[in-house]
Design an enzyme around this catalytic site. Structure first.
Site, PDB file in Angstrom:
ATOM      1  N   HIS A  56       0.840  -1.197   0.000  1.00 22.15           N
ATOM      2  CA  HIS A  56       0.000   0.000   0.000  1.00 22.15           C
ATOM      3  C   HIS A  56       0.880   1.253   0.000  1.00 22.15           C
ATOM      4  O   HIS A  56       2.054   1.206   0.367  1.00 22.15           O
ATOM      5  CB  HIS A  56      -0.868   0.037   1.267  1.00 22.15           C
ATOM      6  CG  HIS A  56      -1.960  -0.982   1.301  1.00 22.15           C
ATOM      7  ND1 HIS A  56      -2.099  -1.890   2.325  1.00 22.15           N
ATOM      8  CD2 HIS A  56      -2.980  -1.221   0.447  1.00 22.15           C
ATOM      9  CE1 HIS A  56      -3.160  -2.649   2.105  1.00 22.15           C
ATOM     10  NE2 HIS A  56      -3.713  -2.268   0.968  1.00 22.15           N
ATOM     11  N   CYS A 114      -2.151  -0.154   9.816  1.00 23.61           N
ATOM     12  CA  CYS A 114      -3.218  -1.062   9.372  1.00 23.61           C
ATOM     13  C   CYS A 114      -4.169  -1.465  10.491  1.00 23.61           C
ATOM     14  O   CYS A 114      -5.312  -1.836  10.235  1.00 23.61           O
ATOM     15  CB  CYS A 114      -2.662  -2.370   8.840  1.00 23.61           C
ATOM     16  SG  CYS A 114      -1.093  -2.257   8.055  1.00 23.61           S
TER      17      CYS A 114
HETATM   18  C1  CIR Z   1      -3.431  -7.899   3.129  1.00 19.87           C
HETATM   19  O1  CIR Z   1      -2.638  -8.350   2.300  1.00 19.87           O
HETATM   20  O2  CIR Z   1      -4.462  -7.319   2.807  1.00 19.87           O
HETATM   21  C2  CIR Z   1      -3.118  -8.062   4.591  1.00 19.87           C
HETATM   22  N1  CIR Z   1      -2.464  -9.309   4.807  1.00 19.87           N
HETATM   23  C3  CIR Z   1      -2.259  -6.923   5.082  1.00 19.87           C
HETATM   24  C4  CIR Z   1      -2.968  -5.608   5.055  1.00 19.87           C
HETATM   25  C5  CIR Z   1      -2.148  -4.500   5.606  1.00 19.87           C
HETATM   26  N2  CIR Z   1      -2.888  -3.296   5.605  1.00 19.87           N
HETATM   27  C6  CIR Z   1      -2.364  -2.097   5.488  1.00 19.87           C
HETATM   28  O3  CIR Z   1      -1.168  -1.948   5.253  1.00 19.87           O
HETATM   29  N3  CIR Z   1      -3.166  -1.044   5.542  1.00 19.87           N
END
Ligand code: CIR
Length: 255
Positions: free
Chosen positions: A163, A250
């Site tokens: 992201h 996150c």
């Molecule tokens: C994903 O790949 O969607 C999750 N394992 C990790 C999400 C991390 N989110 C973020 O950086 N906002």
């Protein structure tokens, strides 16, 4: 100051967290340790003065504790996203219910996709990363909603990392913490930039909340650079979330 918040919304990780999406080769997360790290994270948000709501784990959604991706929250509106990973589509429904208690809602609609991890709020200006999760349509929809509330926005290609906020975050009123890949981007030229050393790129995901910096534990070079900002710094161990490509931003929605 742009990063002043009163509330946060979090979700407890579930015992199936190892079933989430990951590109890392760091091995499977340990559930008990992840819970311990999550509890310390919530405690730190409370120490920052936030009223924190903690939702229960969401069955069948092993990435659902990464709540940041399910909404973009401003002082006027909570924009419920349409997450870009098929296995995460649906996480947003219960977030929508929880956020309705706080703010008017808006929604990203098909064919738009958008993960909140791609959206950096800098006061009333928003940088929206175009990534594997966030498409042009999703960015345009969000941009239109933000503009209708008097904000401005700009799209930025996410050339590295999952992201945009995996690599770029706000650490002062006009200061960004950025990884090397993003350091030369013209969209960031108007900001002071602190460049994270390549071997500490994960530390680019640092949180500024109510005048305190919360950074992942174990990144001494980045810490030294952040110390020049003269803000209190808390280090938190996020090892189990890192195994699943997640980090500090996150794990909460802040508003
Ligand atoms: C994903 O790949 O969607 C999750 N394992 C990790 C999400 C991390 N989110 C973020 O950086 N906002």
């Amino acid at each position: 100051m742009s990063q002043s918040f009163t509330h946060a919304l979090c979700r407890r990780p579930g015992p199936d967290l190892a079933g989430g999406i990951t590109t890392s080769d760091l091995g499977k997360p340990d559930f008990a340790l992840a819970c311990d790290q999550f509890d310390k994270y919530v405690a730190t948000l409370r120490e920052c003065g936030l009223e924190v709501t903690v939702l229960d784990a969401l069955e069948s959604f092993p990435d659902a504790h990464f709540v940041e991706d399910t909404a973009v929250v401003t002082s006027d509106v909570a924009v419920i996203t349409r997450p870009g990973a098929a296995s995460r589509l649906g996480e947003q429904d219960s977030i929508s219910k929880a956020m309705a208690a706080h703010l008017p809602l808006a929604h990203i609609e098909f064919p738009g996709t958008l993960d909140g991890g791609d959206v950096l709020m800098i006061g009333t200006h928003f940088l929206i990363g175009i990534s594997d999760r966030t498409n042009d349509d999703g960015a345009r929809q969000l941009g239109a909603i933000l503009e209708s509330h008097g904000n401005t926005w700009q799209a930025v290609p996410v050339a590295a990392g999952l992201h945009f906020k995996s690599s770029v975050n706000i650490v002062g009123p006009n200061t960004l913490l950025v990884t090397e890949v993003f350091s030369g981007r013209e969209e960031l030229a108007g900001y002071e930039r602190i460049i994270v050393p390549p071997d500490e790129a994960y530390a680019g995901n640092t949180l500024l909340i109510n005048g305190r910096l919360i950074m992942p534990a174990g990144y001494p070079q980045t810490r030294k650079m952040l110390e020049t900002l003269s803000l209190p710094i808390t280090e938190l161990d996020t090892s189990e979330f890192r195994r699943m490509d997640g980090g500090l931003t996150c794990l909460s929605l802040r508003f």
